[in-house]
Scaffold this motif. Structure first.
Motif, PDB file in Angstrom:
ATOM      1  N   GLY A   1       0.906  -1.248  -0.072  1.00 43.17           N
ATOM      2  CA  GLY A   1      -0.009   0.051  -0.047  1.00 43.17           C
ATOM      3  C   GLY A   1       0.879   1.280  -0.090  1.00 43.17           C
ATOM      4  O   GLY A   1       1.954   1.038  -0.426  1.00 43.17           O
TER       5      GLY A   1
ATOM      6  N   ALA B   1       2.209   2.950   2.815  1.00 43.88           N
ATOM      7  CA  ALA B   1       3.271   2.805   3.558  1.00 43.88           C
ATOM      8  C   ALA B   1       4.480   1.716   2.886  1.00 43.88           C
ATOM      9  O   ALA B   1       5.646   1.899   2.962  1.00 43.88           O
ATOM     10  CB  ALA B   1       2.828   2.457   4.917  1.00 43.88           C
TER      11      ALA B   1
ATOM     12  N   GLU C   1       2.547  -8.706  -1.434  1.00 48.16           N
ATOM     13  CA  GLU C   1       1.455  -8.075  -1.298  1.00 48.16           C
ATOM     14  C   GLU C   1       0.107  -9.260  -1.951  1.00 48.16           C
ATOM     15  O   GLU C   1       0.541 -10.289  -2.473  1.00 48.16           O
ATOM     16  CB  GLU C   1       1.544  -7.208  -2.550  1.00 48.16           C
TER      17      GLU C   1
ATOM     18  N   CYS D   1     -10.268   5.796  -0.983  1.00 51.24           N
ATOM     19  CA  CYS D   1     -11.426   6.597  -1.122  1.00 51.24           C
ATOM     20  C   CYS D   1     -11.148   7.988  -1.744  1.00 51.24           C
ATOM     21  O   CYS D   1     -11.250   7.766  -3.225  1.00 51.24           O
ATOM     22  CB  CYS D   1     -11.924   6.737   0.155  1.00 51.24           C
TER      23      CYS D   1
ATOM     24  N   VAL E   1       0.146 -13.054   3.093  1.00 52.32           N
ATOM     25  CA  VAL E   1       0.833 -13.469   4.398  1.00 52.32           C
ATOM     26  C   VAL E   1       0.070 -13.765   5.521  1.00 52.32           C
ATOM     27  O   VAL E   1      -0.697 -12.788   6.285  1.00 52.32           O
ATOM     28  CB  VAL E   1       1.990 -12.283   4.719  1.00 52.32           C
TER      29      VAL E   1
ATOM     30  N   SER F   1      -5.746  -8.179   6.570  1.00 55.72           N
ATOM     31  CA  SER F   1      -6.432  -9.582   6.334  1.00 55.72           C
ATOM     32  C   SER F   1      -6.678  -9.943   7.843  1.00 55.72           C
ATOM     33  O   SER F   1      -5.498 -10.034   8.704  1.00 55.72           O
ATOM     34  CB  SER F   1      -5.826 -10.522   5.343  1.00 55.72           C
TER      35      SER F   1
ATOM     36  N   GLN G   1      -0.870   3.170   8.435  1.00 55.95           N
ATOM     37  CA  GLN G   1      -2.073   3.576   9.171  1.00 55.95           C
ATOM     38  C   GLN G   1      -2.100   2.595  10.455  1.00 55.95           C
ATOM     39  O   GLN G   1      -2.756   2.895  11.411  1.00 55.95           O
ATOM     40  CB  GLN G   1      -3.462   3.382   8.423  1.00 55.95           C
TER      41      GLN G   1
ATOM     42  N   GLY H   1      -4.438   8.718   7.641  1.00 52.58           N
ATOM     43  CA  GLY H   1      -4.637   9.430   6.338  1.00 52.58           C
ATOM     44  C   GLY H   1      -3.327   8.993   5.434  1.00 52.58           C
ATOM     45  O   GLY H   1      -2.633   8.302   5.848  1.00 52.58           O
ATOM     46  N   TYR H   2      -3.712   9.494   4.280  1.00 53.04           N
ATOM     47  CA  TYR H   2      -2.837   8.721   3.049  1.00 53.04           C
ATOM     48  C   TYR H   2      -1.379   9.087   3.201  1.00 53.04           C
ATOM     49  O   TYR H   2      -0.245   8.455   3.220  1.00 53.04           O
ATOM     50  CB  TYR H   2      -3.257   9.491   1.731  1.00 53.04           C
TER      51      TYR H   2
HETATM   52  C1  LIG Z   1     -12.464   2.891   3.703  1.00 55.73           C
HETATM   53  C2  LIG Z   1     -11.255   3.618   4.268  1.00 55.73           C
HETATM   54  C3  LIG Z   1     -11.420   4.855   3.442  1.00 55.73           C
HETATM   55  C4  LIG Z   1     -10.231   5.736   3.547  1.00 55.73           C
HETATM   56  N1  LIG Z   1     -10.128   6.836   2.942  1.00 55.73           N
HETATM   57  C5  LIG Z   1      -9.264   7.872   3.241  1.00 55.73           C
HETATM   58  C6  LIG Z   1      -9.212   9.071   2.589  1.00 55.73           C
HETATM   59  O1  LIG Z   1     -10.051   9.435   1.657  1.00 55.73           O
HETATM   60  N2  LIG Z   1      -8.148   9.929   2.733  1.00 55.73           N
HETATM   61  C7  LIG Z   1      -7.126   9.642   3.895  1.00 55.73           C
HETATM   62  O2  LIG Z   1      -6.230  10.291   3.601  1.00 55.73           O
HETATM   63  N3  LIG Z   1      -7.102   8.501   4.225  1.00 55.73           N
HETATM   64  C8  LIG Z   1      -8.174   7.402   4.061  1.00 55.73           C
HETATM   65  N4  LIG Z   1      -8.327   6.266   4.825  1.00 55.73           N
HETATM   66  C9  LIG Z   1      -7.285   5.969   5.751  1.00 55.73           C
HETATM   67  C10 LIG Z   1      -5.831   5.389   5.232  1.00 55.73           C
HETATM   68  O3  LIG Z   1      -5.078   6.796   4.821  1.00 55.73           O
HETATM   69  C11 LIG Z   1      -5.437   4.740   4.126  1.00 55.73           C
HETATM   70  O4  LIG Z   1      -6.391   3.539   4.278  1.00 55.73           O
HETATM   71  C12 LIG Z   1      -4.140   4.351   3.460  1.00 55.73           C
HETATM   72  O5  LIG Z   1      -4.365   3.727   2.395  1.00 55.73           O
HETATM   73  C13 LIG Z   1      -3.388   3.590   4.519  1.00 55.73           C
HETATM   74  O6  LIG Z   1      -2.296   3.352   3.961  1.00 55.73           O
HETATM   75  P1  LIG Z   1      -1.452   1.925   4.343  1.00 55.73           P
HETATM   76  O7  LIG Z   1      -0.397   1.835   3.538  1.00 55.73           O
HETATM   77  O8  LIG Z   1      -1.287   1.862   5.847  1.00 55.73           O
HETATM   78  O9  LIG Z   1      -2.397   0.654   3.983  1.00 55.73           O
HETATM   79  P2  LIG Z   1      -3.089   0.449   2.418  1.00 55.73           P
HETATM   80  O10 LIG Z   1      -3.117   1.295   1.533  1.00 55.73           O
HETATM   81  O11 LIG Z   1      -4.405  -0.047   2.822  1.00 55.73           O
HETATM   82  O12 LIG Z   1      -2.154  -0.772   2.133  1.00 55.73           O
HETATM   83  C14 LIG Z   1      -2.248  -2.019   2.686  1.00 55.73           C
HETATM   84  C15 LIG Z   1      -1.854  -3.162   1.627  1.00 55.73           C
HETATM   85  O13 LIG Z   1      -1.657  -4.485   2.449  1.00 55.73           O
HETATM   86  C16 LIG Z   1      -2.438  -5.502   1.608  1.00 55.73           C
HETATM   87  N5  LIG Z   1      -2.440  -6.278   2.453  1.00 55.73           N
HETATM   88  C17 LIG Z   1      -3.297  -6.656   3.744  1.00 55.73           C
HETATM   89  N6  LIG Z   1      -3.265  -7.571   4.440  1.00 55.73           N
HETATM   90  C18 LIG Z   1      -2.327  -8.601   3.800  1.00 55.73           C
HETATM   91  C19 LIG Z   1      -1.797  -9.467   4.175  1.00 55.73           C
HETATM   92  N7  LIG Z   1      -2.038 -10.256   5.150  1.00 55.73           N
HETATM   93  N8  LIG Z   1      -0.787  -9.866   3.224  1.00 55.73           N
HETATM   94  C20 LIG Z   1      -0.444  -9.167   2.235  1.00 55.73           C
HETATM   95  N9  LIG Z   1      -0.700  -7.994   1.826  1.00 55.73           N
HETATM   96  C21 LIG Z   1      -1.921  -7.885   2.694  1.00 55.73           C
HETATM   97  C22 LIG Z   1      -3.549  -4.836   1.088  1.00 55.73           C
HETATM   98  O14 LIG Z   1      -4.033  -5.404   0.001  1.00 55.73           O
HETATM   99  C23 LIG Z   1      -2.902  -3.153   0.804  1.00 55.73           C
HETATM  100  O15 LIG Z   1      -2.486  -3.411  -0.548  1.00 55.73           O
HETATM  101  C24 LIG Z   1      -9.078   5.395   4.490  1.00 55.73           C
HETATM  102  C25 LIG Z   1      -9.173   4.167   5.277  1.00 55.73           C
HETATM  103  C26 LIG Z   1     -10.290   3.509   4.869  1.00 55.73           C
HETATM  104  C27 LIG Z   1     -10.251   1.835   5.510  1.00 55.73           C
END
Ligand SMILES: Cc1cc2nc3c(=O)[nH]c(=O)nc-3n(C[C@H](O)[C@H](O)[C@H](O)COP(=O)(O)OP(=O)(O)OC[C@H]3O[C@@H](n4cnc5c(N)ncnc54)[C@H](O)[C@@H]3O)c2cc1C
Length: 452
Positions: free
Chosen positions: A13, A15, A34, A54, A124, A142, A347, A353-354
């Motif tokens: 994602g 991060a 992933e 989103c 994973v 997950s 997150q 947030g993004y």
């Molecule tokens: C529904 C929703 C809407 C949101 N809307 C916004 C918004 O509009 N603006 C904003 O700033 N923030 C928003 N957020 C908050 C947050 O900023 C985002 O979720 C952001 O994408 C988080 O980044 P991340 O890298 O932590 O997780 P993600 O971008 O979600 O990346 C996680 C990745 O890990 C993968 N993954 C998960 N479990 C496993 C596993 N077991 N094995 C391998 N891969 C796995 C997923 O497929 C995904 O690709 C939202 C959150 C949610 C839940």
């Protein structure tokens, strides 16, 4: 040829991609795991990496706004996500918005073309017990992996739902109306700010609250709220209000034990704000976790006497969110304190947030690589927004329950003396100070370390 150290990053994602890319730049070999396209969370739909689930906005571009400053810091430090965002930007006034498909494609291609990164597709389900690992599986991690993380954190330290009240910038509270006092005079009076209401003010506020627009609830949020083992049962303030005209006056708005400094009488109702950090720059509205849209929170909560011009550091939210109880569990490098070769990013560390998730991925990725290379870790100072977030996550606020946080100036190290010229001048001074520190201390260091 000498073998490069290997690190694992789980989750591609925002991060995870940032962490993998930064670690690769520092010269380690990265295995990036992933689960897409084999398995999708309820909010992910594209097979590409770094999917924006989103909004397509990365919020303000103005560095006198904390998220604008964070973006500028990341850009200067060489963030992949920021590079992609500017390369795929669409017109959005003073905000940075992107073409989401092009944004994810740009990042996916860049990751796939980076020599030091190997992408491994599949879910994973176990936390690796060897080598250096960064877990960046996001708010919708997950189930199988979330269970393992819950075990690792002692069962109760992993949250699945975020029910948070709005946080207000103290410098925007009208203290001619709001007064400091703890209920019945117990404890430090500066712990609470009280906003008293007359009967008429309560009436107008009540009617606005019960008719305000609420945010759309996603199916998986609805499921999470129903589940008693994962949701602590905080009721949205607007739902509580709908139970009866006086319910709030006997709940979060009870005026007892809080006499007005002017008359010594109790008000008809009183909203309490609780100090959120040691510095007293942030206060949360007690018991006001809410599902109202952000626009409605601003309109309705500004009807509270003393909050007419309040600025919100963070709006109230109630949504599905997997995050660890980071204070005492994570260091400001995002490494776990008990097992320093295991990092968390995104997150799930309690940033919100993004851009914030990207920033935590950046710090975790750099530090995971430095550890694998047997080099000293890199801790960003609280004077920068990237560092302020890392410190907030590792230290928490003064409230007993840790709440996720977005970028804001309430968490950055305050100046010793008041900056003249009001809030805008103060925020600009924060930005200048932070960018100076980065240029002098960190940017050059990272540029020298680049291998691409
Ligand atoms: C529904 C929703 C809407 C949101 N809307 C916004 C918004 O509009 N603006 C904003 O700033 N923030 C928003 N957020 C908050 C947050 O900023 C985002 O979720 C952001 O994408 C988080 O980044 P991340 O890298 O932590 O997780 P993600 O971008 O979600 O990346 C996680 C990745 O890990 C993968 N993954 C998960 N479990 C496993 C596993 N077991 N094995 C391998 N891969 C796995 C997923 O497929 C995904 O690709 C939202 C959150 C949610 C839940």
């Amino acid at each position: 040829m000498e073998n490069k150290p290997v690190i694992k990053v789980i989750g591609a994602g925002l991060a995870g991609c940032e962490a993998a890319y930064q670690a690769a730049r520092l010269g380690v070999q990265v295995e990036l795991y992933e689960m897409k396209p084999h398995k999708y969370s309820p909010a992910h739909h594209s097979a590409d990496f770094a999917e924006l689930v989103c909004s397509n906005s990365l919020r303000s571009n103005d560095t006198s706004n904390a998220v604008g400053l964070l973006k500028e810091e990341l850009l200067r430090l060489g963030s992949l996500i920021m590079e992609a965002a500017y390369a795929t930007a669409v017109p959005a006034g003073s905000a940075l918005a992107v073409n989401r498909a092009e944004f994810s494609r740009y990042i996916t291609e860049k990751i796939e073309q980076t020599e030091n990164i190997t992408v491994i597709k599949g879910e994973v389900t176990e936390i690796p017990d060897d080598g250096v690992t960064v877990i960046a599986t996001g708010p919708l991690t997950s189930e199988a992996l979330a269970e393992k993380i819950a075990n690792l954190t002692g069962g109760t330290e992993l949250h699945f739902f975020d029910a948070a009240a709005p946080i207000i910038d103290f410098s925007t509270v009208n203290t001619e109306v709001a007064f400091f006092a703890s209920r019945y005079g117990k404890g430090d009076p500066t712990d609470y700010l009280n906003c008293p209401m007359t009967h008429e003010e309560y009436d107008a506020f009540y009617r606005a609250l019960v008719t305000a627009d609420v945010a759309e609830l996603k199916d998986f949020d609805r499921e999470s709220q129903k589940e008693p083992t994962v949701f602590e049962g905080c009721m949205p303030v607007e739902v509580m209000a709908k139970r009866g005209y006086d319910t709030l006056r006997f709940g979060p708005m009870k005026p007892v034990g809080l006499p007005l400094p002017t008359t010594g009488e109790e008000a008809f109702a009183t909203v309490q704000l609780r100090r959120e950090n040691k510095e007293g720059t942030m206060y949360n509205i007690v018991g006001f976790q809410t599902h109202l849209t952000f626009g409605e929170q601003k309109r309705v909560f500004r009807m509270i006497p003393g909050l007419e011009n309040a600025e919100f550091f963070r709006y109230g939210v109630m949504h599905r969110n997997t995050y660890v109880n980071s204070p005492g569990f994570l260091a400001p490098t995002y490494a776990t304190i008990a097992c320093p070769s295991l990092f968390f990013a995104g997150q799930m560390t309690g940033v919100e947030g993004y851009v914030e998730s990207t920033s935590s991925g950046f710090v975790a990725g750099v530090n995971a690589a430095l550890l694998a290379l047997n080099r000293e870790s890199m801790i960003f100072p609280k004077e920068t927004e990237i560092g302020a977030l890392a410190h907030y996550v590792s230290e928490g606020g003064v409230s007993s329950s840790f709440q996720p946080m977005n970028a804001n100036f309430g968490i950055i190290a305050p100046f010793d003396k008041k900056i003249k010229g009001g809030k805008k001048a103060r925020n600009e001074a924060y930005a200048t100070r932070s960018l100076d520190i980065l240029e002098k201390t960190f940017s050059c260091f990272l540029k020298n370390e680049n291998t691409d």
